[in-house]
Design an enzyme around this catalytic site. Structure first.
Site, PDB file in Angstrom:
ATOM      1  N   HIS A  18       0.833  -1.196   0.000  1.00  0.00           N
ATOM      2  CA  HIS A  18       0.000   0.000   0.000  1.00  0.00           C
ATOM      3  C   HIS A  18       0.871   1.250   0.000  1.00  0.00           C
ATOM      4  O   HIS A  18       0.588   2.221  -0.707  1.00  0.00           O
ATOM      5  CB  HIS A  18      -0.909   0.007   1.229  1.00  0.00           C
ATOM      6  CG  HIS A  18      -1.936  -1.080   1.229  1.00  0.00           C
ATOM      7  ND1 HIS A  18      -3.292  -0.830   1.315  1.00  0.00           N
ATOM      8  CD2 HIS A  18      -1.823  -2.426   1.155  1.00  0.00           C
ATOM      9  CE1 HIS A  18      -3.966  -1.981   1.295  1.00  0.00           C
ATOM     10  NE2 HIS A  18      -3.076  -2.963   1.205  1.00  0.00           N
ATOM     11  N   ASP A 123      -6.133   5.423   2.552  1.00  0.00           N
ATOM     12  CA  ASP A 123      -6.168   4.030   2.126  1.00  0.00           C
ATOM     13  C   ASP A 123      -7.577   3.478   2.154  1.00  0.00           C
ATOM     14  O   ASP A 123      -8.442   3.962   2.879  1.00  0.00           O
ATOM     15  CB  ASP A 123      -5.266   3.208   3.049  1.00  0.00           C
ATOM     16  CG  ASP A 123      -4.909   1.862   2.462  1.00  0.00           C
ATOM     17  OD1 ASP A 123      -5.700   0.903   2.643  1.00  0.00           O
ATOM     18  OD2 ASP A 123      -3.854   1.752   1.817  1.00  0.00           O
TER      19      ASP A 123
END
Length: 219
Positions: A18, A123
């Protein structure tokens, strides 16, 4: 008088898969649009990131307080690289605990710059950050580096757990056109161990933040 550049805050989940795409996006935004970028993460991830920032970049790395031991995790567990699957899932489940510290961080940036960030890009596991962004009048966006088809499949599988309802190793995905089959061997481990009614599945299926955890939160 020098015009102040707009600030974009970016906050990826604590996993290399990520963080790396977020950093790539941050570098592109800085290069193409001239924004200032504030890149948020926990202390150890920030430390690991510093050598990856080009010398001519103005990207600001900002630490958010997080003590893994306070949340049932081993000391200094700030990245999924260091966690087995059950604790990796736990790190996702407890991520809303970061909300108060993130709110304080954004408040500090508002005081520093005299205005809210232009945008907060967070995120897919941090859907709660949309609420914080809206409190300060900042635009909010979710960034997910995965493909749309894969995320739709992820959503369908979590909602229905269809592989638990068939006696075959292949099964159709609810919501997909007829003929879209998937094999149990294609499932990641965290799907294979999911049992209807367990704490992890309940967290995803019955939580108000369902779409956040499925990576489909829209704000």
């Amino acid at each position: 008088m020098t015009e102040r550049k707009e600030n974009i805050v970016m906050f990826p989940f604590m996993a290399q898969g990520h963080i790396i795409p977020f950093l790539a996006l941050a570098l592109e935004l800085e290069k193409k649009n001239g924004y200032t970028i504030t890149f948020v993460n926990t202390r150890l991830n920030i430390k690991k990131l510093r050598p990856s920032i080009p010398p001519n970049s103005s990207i600001r790395l900002l630490e958010i307080p997080f003590n893994s031991s306070d949340h049932g995790l081993p000391p200094d567990s700030e990245n999924t690289d260091s966690l087995p699957l059950p604790l990796l899932l736990h790190l996702i489940v407890i991520s809303p605990a970061l909300e108060p510290a993130f709110r304080d961080l954004i408040s500090g940036l508002v005081l520093e710059h005299g205005r809210p960030p232009l945008c907060i890009i967070s995120d897919m596991f941090f859907g709660w950050s949309a609420k914080v962004a809206h409190e300060f009048g900042a635009f909010h966006a979710i960034f997910n580096a995965g493909g749309g088809y894969g995320m739709a499949a992820f959503h369908s599988l979590w909602l229905h757990l269809p592989y638990n309802k068939v006696n075959s190793e292949e099964f159709p995905m609810p919501g997909f056109p007829k003929g879209h089959q998937i094999h149990t061997k294609q499932l990641p481990e965290h799907f294979q161990v999911a049992v209807p009614g367990d704490s992890w599945v309940k967290c995803i299926v019955h939580s108000p933040d369902l779409l956040m955890y499925c990576g489909l939160y829209l704000a």
